[in-house]
Design an enzyme around this catalytic site. Structure first.
Site, PDB file in Angstrom:
ATOM      1  N   LYS A   1      14.986  23.712  15.550  1.00 29.43           N
ATOM      2  CA  LYS A   1      14.212  23.248  14.395  1.00 29.43           C
ATOM      3  C   LYS A   1      14.436  21.766  14.144  1.00 29.43           C
ATOM      4  CE  LYS A   1      14.470  27.736  12.058  1.00 29.43           C
ATOM      5  NZ  LYS A   1      14.998  28.467  10.876  1.00 29.43           N
TER       6      LYS A   1
ATOM      7  N   LYS B   1      15.946  39.629   0.388  1.00 32.66           N
ATOM      8  CA  LYS B   1      16.446  39.650   1.771  1.00 32.66           C
ATOM      9  C   LYS B   1      17.735  38.846   1.898  1.00 32.66           C
ATOM     10  CE  LYS B   1      14.321  36.820   4.460  1.00 32.66           C
ATOM     11  NZ  LYS B   1      13.251  36.180   5.259  1.00 32.66           N
TER      12      LYS B   1
ATOM     13  N   ARG C   1      17.658  29.194   0.507  1.00 27.12           N
ATOM     14  CA  ARG C   1      17.025  29.956   1.589  1.00 27.12           C
ATOM     15  C   ARG C   1      17.990  29.975   2.774  1.00 27.12           C
ATOM     16  NH1 ARG C   1      11.254  30.487   0.791  1.00 27.12           N
ATOM     17  NH2 ARG C   1      10.511  29.193  -0.918  1.00 27.12           N
TER      18      ARG C   1
ATOM     19  N   ARG D   1       0.817  -1.223   0.000  1.00 31.94           N
ATOM     20  CA  ARG D   1       0.000   0.000   0.000  1.00 31.94           C
ATOM     21  C   ARG D   1       0.845   1.264   0.000  1.00 31.94           C
ATOM     22  NH1 ARG D   1      -2.861  -0.793   5.491  1.00 31.94           N
ATOM     23  NH2 ARG D   1      -0.694  -1.401   5.920  1.00 31.94           N
TER      24      ARG D   1
ATOM     25  N   GLN E   1       5.385  25.611  16.617  1.00 26.99           N
ATOM     26  CA  GLN E   1       5.001  26.071  15.282  1.00 26.99           C
ATOM     27  C   GLN E   1       5.517  25.101  14.242  1.00 26.99           C
ATOM     28  OE1 GLN E   1       5.614  30.315  14.516  1.00 26.99           O
ATOM     29  NE2 GLN E   1       6.283  29.874  12.435  1.00 26.99           N
ATOM     30  N   ASP E   2       4.681  24.759  13.251  1.00 29.23           N
ATOM     31  CA  ASP E   2       5.084  23.932  12.118  1.00 29.23           C
ATOM     32  C   ASP E   2       5.030  24.780  10.852  1.00 29.23           C
ATOM     33  OD1 ASP E   2       5.189  21.849  13.897  1.00 29.23           O
ATOM     34  OD2 ASP E   2       3.903  20.516  12.738  1.00 29.23           O
ATOM     35  N   ASN E   3       6.037  24.621   9.980  1.00 30.32           N
ATOM     36  CA  ASN E   3       6.105  25.384   8.732  1.00 30.32           C
ATOM     37  C   ASN E   3       6.343  24.442   7.559  1.00 30.32           C
ATOM     38  OD1 ASN E   3       5.977  27.828  10.206  1.00 30.32           O
ATOM     39  ND2 ASN E   3       8.185  27.835  10.476  1.00 30.32           N
TER      40      ASN E   3
ATOM     41  N   HIS F   1      19.498  31.878   7.966  1.00 27.20           N
ATOM     42  CA  HIS F   1      18.596  32.625   8.838  1.00 27.20           C
ATOM     43  C   HIS F   1      18.754  32.254  10.311  1.00 27.20           C
ATOM     44  CE1 HIS F   1      15.752  32.503   5.109  1.00 27.20           C
ATOM     45  NE2 HIS F   1      16.672  33.438   4.975  1.00 27.20           N
TER      46      HIS F   1
ATOM     47  N   GLU G   1       6.545   7.135  12.031  1.00 27.56           N
ATOM     48  CA  GLU G   1       6.419   8.209  13.018  1.00 27.56           C
ATOM     49  C   GLU G   1       7.558   9.171  12.757  1.00 27.56           C
ATOM     50  OE1 GLU G   1       6.053   7.860  17.458  1.00 27.56           O
ATOM     51  OE2 GLU G   1       5.149   5.924  16.925  1.00 27.56           O
TER      52      GLU G   1
END
Length: 195
Positions: free
Chosen positions: A73, A171, A61, A26, A49-51, A64, A31
């Site tokens: 993170k 930026k 990117r 399938r 927070q999830d992004n 930062h 997890e």
């Protein structure tokens, strides 16, 4: 049965995480986070927070960080492939200014845990990539800082062989170098907070 494998990197606090994948005709199930398993491995944090982002090949990117509201993170790729980088900005760390970089992909299903005190960035290697990550603090746009992606002192070996063009946000073209970052954030204000 071991659900997670926590692999230490050369920089203290950074981990590559592999999880048990259950596959059959399938598809698969896995997890990706379990508070108790992570805590037992010494990674006791609260994610708030999830992004998720989508980017095309060549998009870079970073690098930062947040100075007053630093974020830990837990990052992974659910489509495509990226080269993911964390730079140690912890003033008292023996690896201050050093980085680790790893390939994360939907195929290898690896995760990268980056604690507070690091700058973070990634380069998309596939035609497109979808990148998801959990954060230990909220994003504060007024507190965002960064270091230019091609800083010669950090000297990240980005895998650019098959990248025709680096694509940066406006930026991300204007971040300062590592030497200037140290002068501003560690000498002038004393470095009480860690990025």
């Amino acid at each position: 049965m071991e659900k997670f494998k926590f692999i230490k990197t050369p920089i203290e606090g950074l981990y590559i995480i592999e999880q048990k994948v259950f596959e059959d005709k399938r598809g698969y199930f896995m997890e990706t986070y379990n508070y108790h398993e992570f805590k037992e491995a010494g990674l006791d944090m609260l994610f708030v927070q999830d992004n998720q982002s989508q980017s095309q090949k060549g998009v870079l990117r970073g690098l930062h960080c947040q100075k007053n509201y630093p974020q830990g993170k837990l990052v992974r790729v659910i489509k495509g492939e990226v080269f993911d980088v964390a730079v140690d900005l912890r003033k008292t760390s023996k690896t201050f200014g050093k980085y680790c970089g790893y390939i994360l992909s939907a195929k290898n299903k690896r995760q990268f845990y980056i604690p507070k005190g690091f700058a973070h960035g990634f380069l998309v290697l596939s035609t497109e990539a979808e990148f998801v990550y959990k954060c230990t603090d909220f994003y504060h746009p007024e507190d965002e800082h960064g270091i230019i992606w091609n800083d010669p002192d950090i000297n990240i070996h980005w895998p650019l062989d098959h990248i025709d063009k680096i694509i940066l946000s406006d930026k991300d073209t204007h971040w300062i170098g590592f030497k200037e970052y140290k002068k501003i954030y560690y000498l002038e204000i004393g470095g009480e907070n860690e990025c």
